[in-house]
Design an enzyme around this catalytic site. Structure first.
Site, PDB file in Angstrom:
ATOM      1  CB  CYS A 155       3.240  32.678  43.918  1.00  0.00           C
ATOM      2  SG  CYS A 155       4.653  31.200  44.988  1.00  0.00           S
ATOM      3  CG  HIS A 156       0.463  33.043  41.155  1.00  0.00           C
ATOM      4  ND1 HIS A 156       1.170  32.031  41.291  1.00  0.00           N
ATOM      5  CD2 HIS A 156       1.075  34.353  40.217  1.00  0.00           C
ATOM      6  CE1 HIS A 156       2.501  32.106  40.558  1.00  0.00           C
ATOM      7  NE2 HIS A 156       2.095  33.339  39.471  1.00  0.00           N
ATOM      8  N   GLY A 157      -1.866  34.547  44.975  1.00  0.00           N
ATOM      9  CA  GLY A 157      -2.909  34.897  45.299  1.00  0.00           C
ATOM     10  C   GLY A 157      -3.613  34.216  45.291  1.00  0.00           C
TER      11      GLY A 157
END
Length: 191
Positions: A155-157
């Site tokens: 999703c956001h690393g």
């Protein structure tokens, strides 16, 4: 006053008069009993509706047979409707996790803090990223594990190491370790 005058006048009957006391006691006991039965009939359903339902009690713990998990392999299970990662660390992964200086971590925890004594090869964590609640990759064969070999949140690393500690990305904390215990060498009870 004579004895006949007292018997004829009910207003003057006192404790000596056995009939008045007995009637009053009966009315008091009957009223108290009726109030008690009424209160119980209201409170029992009220209290019982606050108890957890059967489906909630059934999900309060999960038992997993982990005997077939090979070193280096991880599985995904479900606990309280959320994913749980069970990972069997290799000796190399254990050594790498122990080699990381704890004070260099965003959420400082050693491998020993995250595993049970004598069972440090078993890492059990919730499979929910601590950033915004996505499910990280890294349990399935061929899934991206990130540069530290643990888990990667698509999703956001956020990147976690093999001890499921946050190493890179926006997640503020390590993957949560749920309460668990080993009921045998191959069975773990989560919750």
């Amino acid at each position: 006053m004579t004895d006949t005058a007292v018997a004829d006048n009910p207003a003057q009957s006192g404790p000596e008069s056995g009939d008045g006391v007995r009637r009053r006691d009966f009315i008091y006991v009957a009223a108290t009993s009726a109030a008690g039965v009424g209160a119980a009939s209201v409170l029992i359903p009220l209290v019982s509706q606050m108890a957890p339902s059967a489906d909630v009690l059934a999900e309060s713990s999960t038992e997993l047979d982990i005997g077939s998990i090979q070193p280096g392999q991880a599985i995904k299970a479900v606990f309280r409707k959320q994913p749980v990662f069970v990972r069997r660390l290799t000796p190399k992964e254990i050594a790498e996790a122990k080699a990381v200086p704890v004070d260099s971590l965003r959420d400082p925890q050693s491998l020993e803090d995250r595993t049970k004594k004598g069972k440090e090869e078993w890492l059990i964590t919730m499979g929910v990223c601590t950033h915004l609640g996505c499910v990280p990759l890294g349990t399935g064969e061929g899934e991206v594990k990130g540069e530290f070999g643990g888990y990667f949140c698509p999703c956001h690393g956020s990147v976690y190491d093999t001890a499921a500690r946050i190493r890179k990305g926006p997640a503020p904390k390590n993957l949560e370790v749920p309460p668990y215990e080993f009921t045998s060498d191959t069975v773990v009870k989560i919750g």
